[in-house]
Design a protein around this motif. Sequence first.
Motif, PDB file in Angstrom:
ATOM      1  N   THR A   9       5.534  -1.966  13.301  1.00 25.15           N
ATOM      2  CA  THR A   9       5.918  -0.629  12.852  1.00 25.15           C
ATOM      3  C   THR A   9       7.089  -0.700  11.880  1.00 25.15           C
ATOM      4  OG1 THR A   9       5.166   0.322  14.931  1.00 25.15           O
ATOM      5  CG2 THR A   9       6.671   1.655  13.617  1.00 25.15           C
ATOM      6  N   THR A  10       8.075  -1.507  12.201  1.00 25.81           N
ATOM      7  CA  THR A  10       9.235  -1.666  11.327  1.00 25.81           C
ATOM      8  C   THR A  10       8.824  -2.273   9.992  1.00 25.81           C
ATOM      9  OG1 THR A  10      10.699  -1.920  13.217  1.00 25.81           O
ATOM     10  CG2 THR A  10      11.526  -2.696  11.112  1.00 25.81           C
ATOM     11  N   ALA A  11       7.968  -3.305  10.048  1.00 19.83           N
ATOM     12  CA  ALA A  11       7.495  -3.937   8.809  1.00 19.83           C
ATOM     13  C   ALA A  11       6.726  -2.942   7.951  1.00 19.83           C
ATOM     14  CB  ALA A  11       6.624  -5.146   9.137  1.00 19.83           C
ATOM     15  N   ASP A  12       5.896  -2.123   8.578  1.00 20.49           N
ATOM     16  CA  ASP A  12       5.128  -1.125   7.843  1.00 20.49           C
ATOM     17  C   ASP A  12       6.059  -0.104   7.183  1.00 20.49           C
ATOM     18  OD1 ASP A  12       2.633   0.120   7.016  1.00 20.49           O
ATOM     19  OD2 ASP A  12       3.137   1.701   8.453  1.00 20.49           O
ATOM     20  N   THR A  13       7.061   0.347   7.910  1.00 19.23           N
ATOM     21  CA  THR A  13       8.021   1.314   7.365  1.00 19.23           C
ATOM     22  C   THR A  13       8.782   0.722   6.190  1.00 19.23           C
ATOM     23  OG1 THR A  13       8.267   2.356   9.519  1.00 19.23           O
ATOM     24  CG2 THR A  13      10.009   2.779   7.920  1.00 19.23           C
ATOM     25  N   LEU A  14       9.272  -0.512   6.362  1.00 15.82           N
ATOM     26  CA  LEU A  14      10.007  -1.158   5.282  1.00 15.82           C
ATOM     27  C   LEU A  14       9.118  -1.366   4.061  1.00 15.82           C
ATOM     28  CD1 LEU A  14      12.075  -3.795   7.279  1.00 15.82           C
ATOM     29  CD2 LEU A  14      12.944  -1.768   6.123  1.00 15.82           C
ATOM     30  N   LEU A  18       9.680   0.195   0.389  1.00 13.66           N
ATOM     31  CA  LEU A  18       9.835  -0.720  -0.733  1.00 13.66           C
ATOM     32  C   LEU A  18       8.815  -0.416  -1.824  1.00 13.66           C
ATOM     33  CD1 LEU A  18      11.261  -3.211  -1.897  1.00 13.66           C
ATOM     34  CD2 LEU A  18       9.541  -4.599  -0.746  1.00 13.66           C
ATOM     35  N   ALA A  19       7.566  -0.225  -1.432  1.00 10.21           N
ATOM     36  CA  ALA A  19       6.519   0.064  -2.409  1.00 10.21           C
ATOM     37  C   ALA A  19       6.763   1.406  -3.106  1.00 10.21           C
ATOM     38  CB  ALA A  19       5.155   0.058  -1.730  1.00 10.21           C
ATOM     39  N   GLU A  20       7.303   2.378  -2.390  1.00 10.15           N
ATOM     40  CA  GLU A  20       7.557   3.699  -2.965  1.00 10.15           C
ATOM     41  C   GLU A  20       8.738   3.695  -3.930  1.00 10.15           C
ATOM     42  OE1 GLU A  20       8.932   8.154  -1.471  1.00 10.15           O
ATOM     43  OE2 GLU A  20       8.036   6.769  -0.032  1.00 10.15           O
ATOM     44  N   HIS A  21       9.811   2.987  -3.560  1.00  8.27           N
ATOM     45  CA  HIS A  21      11.045   3.061  -4.338  1.00  8.27           C
ATOM     46  C   HIS A  21      11.247   1.884  -5.287  1.00  8.27           C
ATOM     47  CE1 HIS A  21      12.454   6.614  -2.260  1.00  8.27           C
ATOM     48  NE2 HIS A  21      12.060   6.058  -1.140  1.00  8.27           N
ATOM     49  N   GLN A  22      10.652   0.754  -4.975  1.00  7.24           N
ATOM     50  CA  GLN A  22      10.806  -0.436  -5.816  1.00  7.24           C
ATOM     51  C   GLN A  22       9.450  -1.130  -5.958  1.00  7.24           C
ATOM     52  OE1 GLN A  22      13.546  -1.460  -7.359  1.00  7.24           O
ATOM     53  NE2 GLN A  22      14.896   0.104  -6.512  1.00  7.24           N
ATOM     54  N   PRO A  23       8.502  -0.519  -6.655  1.00  3.10           N
ATOM     55  CA  PRO A  23       7.153  -1.092  -6.727  1.00  3.10           C
ATOM     56  C   PRO A  23       7.120  -2.493  -7.338  1.00  3.10           C
ATOM     57  CG  PRO A  23       7.369   0.797  -8.202  1.00  3.10           C
ATOM     58  CD  PRO A  23       8.609   0.739  -7.387  1.00  3.10           C
ATOM     59  N   ALA A  24       7.971  -2.781  -8.314  1.00  2.00           N
ATOM     60  CA  ALA A  24       7.980  -4.116  -8.915  1.00  2.00           C
ATOM     61  C   ALA A  24       8.437  -5.167  -7.905  1.00  2.00           C
ATOM     62  CB  ALA A  24       8.880  -4.130 -10.147  1.00  2.00           C
ATOM     63  N   ALA A  26       8.123  -4.892  -4.643  1.00  3.71           N
ATOM     64  CA  ALA A  26       7.025  -5.008  -3.672  1.00  3.71           C
ATOM     65  C   ALA A  26       5.933  -5.918  -4.217  1.00  3.71           C
ATOM     66  CB  ALA A  26       6.477  -3.626  -3.332  1.00  3.71           C
ATOM     67  N   ALA A  27       5.591  -5.758  -5.488  1.00  5.45           N
ATOM     68  CA  ALA A  27       4.557  -6.603  -6.089  1.00  5.45           C
ATOM     69  C   ALA A  27       4.996  -8.063  -6.115  1.00  5.45           C
ATOM     70  CB  ALA A  27       4.237  -6.114  -7.495  1.00  5.45           C
ATOM     71  N   ALA A  28       6.245  -8.308  -6.493  1.00  8.86           N
ATOM     72  CA  ALA A  28       6.758  -9.683  -6.523  1.00  8.86           C
ATOM     73  C   ALA A  28       6.768 -10.296  -5.130  1.00  8.86           C
ATOM     74  CB  ALA A  28       8.163  -9.703  -7.128  1.00  8.86           C
ATOM     75  N   LEU A  29       7.163  -9.518  -4.137  1.00 10.13           N
ATOM     76  CA  LEU A  29       7.160 -10.008  -2.761  1.00 10.13           C
ATOM     77  C   LEU A  29       5.738 -10.340  -2.301  1.00 10.13           C
ATOM     78  CD1 LEU A  29       8.736 -10.627  -0.191  1.00 10.13           C
ATOM     79  CD2 LEU A  29       8.509  -8.219   0.445  1.00 10.13           C
ATOM     80  N   ALA A  30       4.779  -9.471  -2.620  1.00 10.14           N
ATOM     81  CA  ALA A  30       3.385  -9.722  -2.243  1.00 10.14           C
ATOM     82  C   ALA A  30       2.877 -11.003  -2.883  1.00 10.14           C
ATOM     83  CB  ALA A  30       2.515  -8.534  -2.643  1.00 10.14           C
ATOM     84  N   MET A  31       3.235 -11.234  -4.142  1.00  7.38           N
ATOM     85  CA  MET A  31       2.796 -12.465  -4.812  1.00  7.38           C
ATOM     86  C   MET A  31       3.430 -13.692  -4.170  1.00  7.38           C
ATOM     87  SD  MET A  31       2.390 -11.349  -8.836  1.00  7.38           S
ATOM     88  CE  MET A  31       4.111 -11.393  -9.174  1.00  7.38           C
ATOM     89  N   GLN A  32       4.690 -13.591  -3.774  1.00  4.89           N
ATOM     90  CA  GLN A  32       5.345 -14.728  -3.126  1.00  4.89           C
ATOM     91  C   GLN A  32       4.729 -15.016  -1.765  1.00  4.89           C
ATOM     92  OE1 GLN A  32       9.608 -14.060  -3.133  1.00  4.89           O
ATOM     93  NE2 GLN A  32       9.782 -15.428  -4.889  1.00  4.89           N
ATOM     94  N   PRO A  67      18.665   3.907   3.203  1.00  7.67           N
ATOM     95  CA  PRO A  67      18.661   5.378   3.165  1.00  7.67           C
ATOM     96  C   PRO A  67      18.189   5.946   1.831  1.00  7.67           C
ATOM     97  CG  PRO A  67      20.861   4.562   2.837  1.00  7.67           C
ATOM     98  CD  PRO A  67      20.002   3.351   3.090  1.00  7.67           C
ATOM     99  N   TYR A  68      17.045   5.464   1.320  1.00  7.66           N
ATOM    100  CA  TYR A  68      16.562   5.947   0.028  1.00  7.66           C
ATOM    101  C   TYR A  68      16.332   7.454   0.019  1.00  7.66           C
ATOM    102  CZ  TYR A  68      15.643   1.152  -1.413  1.00  7.66           C
ATOM    103  OH  TYR A  68      15.774  -0.157  -1.751  1.00  7.66           O
TER     104      TYR A  68
END
Length: 146
Positions: A9-14, A18-24, A26-32, A67-68
């Motif tokens: 649940t915590t991972a999903d929330t984070l 992240l994807a909403e406020h910092q999409p780039a 999030a994409a870089a993290l997914a690639m890593q 606190p975004y």
Amino acid sequence: MSLPPDALTTADTLWQRLAEHQPAVAAALAMQVRALPEDWSQRVLGVARPHAALELPATAVPMEIEPYDAADWENCPACSELDRPCRYHEGYTTGYEALNQPLTEAARVDPKVTVVDALRRLTEANEAAERGELAAAVERLTGEQG
């Protein structure tokens, strides 16, 4: 005292934040994450099965959710979770105090000082400090002799 949310649940929330406020990011993290070798969890986390990582005990450092979407202090989920200011608001307070401390000190030295006067004194003191005249700058700023 409420129970902390489970790891998924915590991972999903984070991830959602992240994807909403910092999409780039999030994409870089997914690639890593995709590039990690299959045995990374065993090497890094010391577990043989990837899902065993979900059962690892929590650290003494509490989880904070940035606190975004709750910039005011009264409704900050991270501050509420910690029962004290979160890192974001603690840093904000520290920066705000550092920025305004000279003005506060100037007002204490001379209660009739205006903001314009205080800023002028600070500018003069900074310029003097850059010239290597720090003691004289402090004396001019505080009105005290050192």
